[in-house]
Scaffold this motif. Sequence first.
Motif, short mmCIF file in Angstrom:
data_model
loop_
_atom_site.label_atom_id
_atom_site.label_comp_id
_atom_site.label_asym_id
_atom_site.label_seq_id
_atom_site.Cartn_x
_atom_site.Cartn_y
_atom_site.Cartn_z
N GLY A 269 0.83 -1.04 0.08
CA GLY A 269 0.16 0.02 -0.15
C GLY A 269 0.77 1.20 -0.05
N SER A 270 2.30 0.94 -0.12
CA SER A 270 3.25 2.11 -0.08
C SER A 270 3.71 2.61 -1.37
CB SER A 270 4.11 2.03 0.76
OG SER A 270 5.22 2.73 0.42
N ASP A 271 3.40 3.71 -1.93
CA ASP A 271 3.97 4.25 -3.19
C ASP A 271 5.47 4.08 -3.40
OD1 ASP A 271 1.46 4.72 -4.55
OD2 ASP A 271 1.70 6.99 -3.83
N ARG A 272 6.20 4.43 -2.32
CA ARG A 272 7.55 4.24 -2.17
C ARG A 272 8.19 2.68 -2.34
NH1 ARG A 272 11.78 3.52 1.06
NH2 ARG A 272 10.81 2.76 2.79
N ILE A 273 7.51 1.88 -1.85
CA ILE A 273 7.80 0.26 -1.86
C ILE A 273 7.35 -0.19 -3.40
CG2 ILE A 273 7.14 -1.99 -1.02
CD1 ILE A 273 9.23 -0.35 0.71
N LEU A 274 6.14 0.37 -3.85
CA LEU A 274 5.71 -0.04 -5.17
C LEU A 274 6.80 0.30 -6.06
CD1 LEU A 274 1.95 0.55 -5.22
CD2 LEU A 274 3.03 -1.63 -5.07
N ASN A 275 7.35 1.59 -6.08
CA ASN A 275 8.26 2.10 -6.84
C ASN A 275 9.52 1.04 -6.80
OD1 ASN A 275 9.68 4.05 -8.81
ND2 ASN A 275 10.83 4.51 -7.16
N ALA A 276 10.03 0.81 -5.47
CA ALA A 276 11.24 -0.06 -5.55
C ALA A 276 10.96 -1.55 -6.15
CB ALA A 276 11.40 -0.26 -3.94
N MET A 277 9.64 -1.84 -6.23
CA MET A 277 9.34 -3.07 -6.65
C MET A 277 9.06 -3.03 -8.13
SD MET A 277 6.34 -4.46 -4.05
CE MET A 277 6.74 -5.48 -2.43
N LYS A 278 9.08 -1.90 -8.78
CA LYS A 278 8.95 -1.61 -10.07
C LYS A 278 7.56 -2.22 -10.63
CE LYS A 278 11.40 -2.09 -14.66
NZ LYS A 278 12.29 -2.73 -15.46
N ARG A 279 6.60 -1.66 -9.84
CA ARG A 279 5.32 -2.27 -10.07
C ARG A 279 4.38 -1.11 -11.05
NH1 ARG A 279 3.12 -7.07 -9.83
NH2 ARG A 279 1.31 -6.30 -8.89
N ARG A 280 5.08 -0.02 -11.36
CA ARG A 280 4.68 1.00 -12.50
C ARG A 280 3.24 1.51 -12.25
NH1 ARG A 280 6.63 -2.51 -17.88
NH2 ARG A 280 8.93 -2.68 -17.27
N TYR A 281 2.76 1.68 -11.08
CA TYR A 281 1.54 2.14 -10.84
C TYR A 281 1.65 2.87 -9.47
CZ TYR A 281 0.46 -2.17 -8.38
OH TYR A 281 0.56 -3.30 -7.75
N GLN A 282 0.73 3.65 -8.99
CA GLN A 282 0.93 4.16 -7.73
C GLN A 282 -0.47 3.78 -6.85
OE1 GLN A 282 1.37 8.39 -8.23
NE2 GLN A 282 3.41 8.09 -7.57
N ILE A 283 -0.84 3.86 -5.46
CA ILE A 283 -1.94 3.37 -4.84
C ILE A 283 -3.23 4.06 -5.50
CG2 ILE A 283 -3.27 3.22 -2.86
CD1 ILE A 283 -1.27 1.05 -3.30
N VAL A 284 -3.08 5.39 -6.01
CA VAL A 284 -4.19 6.25 -6.52
C VAL A 284 -4.75 5.30 -7.89
CG1 VAL A 284 -2.84 7.84 -7.78
CG2 VAL A 284 -5.16 8.45 -7.13
N ASP A 285 -3.94 5.05 -8.61
CA ASP A 285 -4.16 4.27 -9.81
C ASP A 285 -4.82 3.01 -9.45
OD1 ASP A 285 -2.62 6.28 -11.22
OD2 ASP A 285 -0.71 4.98 -10.95
N TYR A 286 -4.53 2.23 -8.47
CA TYR A 286 -4.99 1.08 -8.02
C TYR A 286 -6.69 1.30 -7.60
CZ TYR A 286 -5.74 -3.69 -5.94
OH TYR A 286 -6.13 -4.81 -5.65
#
Length: 461
Positions: A269-286
């Motif tokens: 649920g963290s944008d910072r961790i999603l970026n480190a995971m290279k998920r290519r979206y932010q929580i607002v997108d989800y």
Amino acid sequence: MTRKLFIKTFGCQMNEYDSSRIADLMASSHHMELTDQPEQADMLLLNTCSVREKAQEKVFSQLGRWRAWKQDRPELVIGVGGCVASQEGDHILRRAPYVDLVFGPQTYHRLPAMLEALEREHSPHVDISFPEIEKFDALVPPRSEGPRAFVSVMEGCSKYCTFCVVPYTRGEEFSRPFDEVITEIVELAEQGVREVTLLGQNVNAYAGARHGGGTVGFAELLAYAAAVEGIERLRYTTSHPVDFSDALIETYRHVPQLVSHLHLPVQSGSDRILNAMKRRYQIVDYERIVSRLREVRPDLSLSSDFIVGFPGETEADFNATLALIERIGFDHSFSFLYSARPGTPAAALADNVPLAKKRERLARLQSLIEDQATMISTEMVGTSQCILVDGLSRKNAAHLSGRTENNRVVNFTADGAQIGEFVDVRITEALPNSLRAEVIGANSTTSAIMEFASLGAPTPD
């Protein structure tokens, strides 16, 4: 004399599907009969998964138990397939020289030829290449063993999330031709299948070639699959938020056969961790995807994947995940402690979250989701649900079992219902892992689709 085949399957539904097709393939080519008694088998296969921690060690541990059988029966054939085979390759033979066959997720269709070469040359064979669509071309027609079936529509992944081994073990995304997918669904429907689950590592990235030219996207594939006579329910797994198109959202408005349940991995649920995971979206997108889906399907139930303790995850990052779970209302998850997978970019990061902290966070996450699941199950008591009867109850052979549209297991007395039929039931009790119900009348499959609304969300392993 009929030879017997035993397959031990680890991991995801893709592996379950692959194992079933391997069994069909070997039955066709070598008249092998599948058995659940490994000590009786002439051929032992491991279909492996490398997603979870210590996957390789579990494989070698199982092989070690089979080694004594091989010593007593040198003609016994032992094979290792799947993602661990793709990662380890020849290393499997070096560590376990009694293994005869090593094959990857994209080469199991070559097993008959590999077995013939083994018997002819008396030396082990390894094939972990990526021939892509050739595998589907070589498969025998599917066989149905009940009213529900899996159909693989694409394989591989091109997202290269930093924690994930799939692009390295199954290759990049490739889609099965549209005509082949529909043909398989038609063949299954003719055998009595009423519910189909479309499979892929990133299934909503599907872009299958059409025989007459052009490609078909995933939303269009769902519409065509729903039009197959006899198919009354459609599911799919697993999807990626980046590829969740407007057309797919609209499919939930126009295709009633598509169930009101979605497994949409978010991981954190963290944008910072999603970026480190290279998920290519932010929580607002989800959350925007979820909001739009619930506009067209207000009763949509959701489950997800979560990785706890990814390198650098702080307490604030984790609390953001808990907050997301509460806002979305997930009531089921596949949630894991982070562990580095060899060869992935994240494996080079400092795994700086202590194991005790990871476990404590995972327990909190799972407790929250279990509480939400209990609440939703309790709210279902007294409601009418449409059930696809798929077999006998595991705990009571006098009862039948099926699943709600939102994928909850329901057990109920038969009262004239038959396996493969849709029936209406009234939920009478919510248990930790299932629901109990009573039949309130048989229902036609068409009216079941049009009238049923779901309320909750677990998914199978």
